[in-house]
Design a protein around this motif. Structure first.
Motif, short mmCIF file in Angstrom:
data_model
loop_
_atom_site.label_atom_id
_atom_site.label_comp_id
_atom_site.label_asym_id
_atom_site.label_seq_id
_atom_site.Cartn_x
_atom_site.Cartn_y
_atom_site.Cartn_z
N HIS A 1 -6.84 2.06 11.82
CA HIS A 1 -6.86 1.73 10.39
C HIS A 1 -7.41 2.92 9.62
O HIS A 1 -8.08 3.78 10.19
CB HIS A 1 -7.77 0.52 10.13
N GLU B 1 -8.50 0.04 4.44
CA GLU B 1 -7.64 -0.18 3.27
C GLU B 1 -7.02 -1.57 3.28
O GLU B 1 -6.80 -2.17 2.25
CB GLU B 1 -6.52 0.88 3.23
N CYS B 2 -6.76 -2.10 4.48
CA CYS B 2 -6.11 -3.42 4.60
C CYS B 2 -7.11 -4.57 4.51
O CYS B 2 -6.72 -5.73 4.50
CB CYS B 2 -5.36 -3.51 5.92
N CYS C 1 -2.03 1.00 11.40
CA CYS C 1 -1.84 -0.27 10.69
C CYS C 1 -0.85 -0.04 9.55
O CYS C 1 -1.01 0.88 8.76
CB CYS C 1 -3.20 -0.74 10.15
N VAL D 1 -0.22 -1.86 6.86
CA VAL D 1 -0.77 -2.12 5.53
C VAL D 1 -1.63 -0.94 5.08
O VAL D 1 -1.50 -0.47 3.94
CB VAL D 1 -1.59 -3.43 5.51
N CYS D 2 -2.48 -0.44 5.96
CA CYS D 2 -3.31 0.73 5.62
C CYS D 2 -2.42 1.93 5.30
O CYS D 2 -2.68 2.66 4.34
CB CYS D 2 -4.24 1.09 6.77
N LYS E 1 -0.84 1.56 1.80
CA LYS E 1 -1.82 1.77 0.73
C LYS E 1 -2.29 3.22 0.67
O LYS E 1 -2.49 3.78 -0.40
CB LYS E 1 -3.01 0.83 0.91
#
Length: 124
Positions: free
Chosen positions: A48, A70-71, A92, A94-95, A98
């Motif tokens: 992450h 970040e997630c 990750c 999502v990380c 972002k």
């Protein structure tokens, strides 16, 4: 069977693509920064983008560090179980999304400021 000396040589040379191709996940040592791509020990199977949010607690294993990704993932590490640098761990999603948005906005702002300063510099 995988030869550990070969795996260590690939890790030390930074050839993580080959390790990923072989299905091997390995860290790149301890993350010596306050933020960056990291893999918390005993915490999932992905790296992450962590930011250290506090490091003021001291316990029997040394200084404890509190991290937030970040997630939204959170992790706690200490001197005996440090945050690992990403190495060949999968990131990750999502990380990554972002992080890319944030990087893009910083680059856009930087280009905008450069353009504005050129225009301001040309007028007297």
């Amino acid at each position: 069977m995988t030869d550990m000396n070969e795996v260590i040589a690939l890790q030390q040379s930074g050839n993580f693509e080959e390790l990923i191709r072989r299905g091997i996940q390995i860290s790149d040592g301890a993350l010596g920064l306050k933020e960056g791509w990291g893999k918390a020990p005993f915490h999932g199977m992905r790296a992450h983008y962590f930011v250290e949010v506090a490091s003021d607690a001291i316990g029997k294993h040394g200084r404890h560090r509190f991290w937030r990704a970040e997630c939204g993932a959170e992790a706690v590490t200490h001197d005996k179980a440090a945050m690992f640098a990403m190495g060949s761990w999968e990131r990750c999603k999502v990380c990554l999304k972002k992080w890319n948005v944030k990087r893009s906005s910083v680059a856009t702002l930087s280009m905008h400021n450069e353009t504005v300063s050129r225009h301001d510099g040309g007028q007297t």
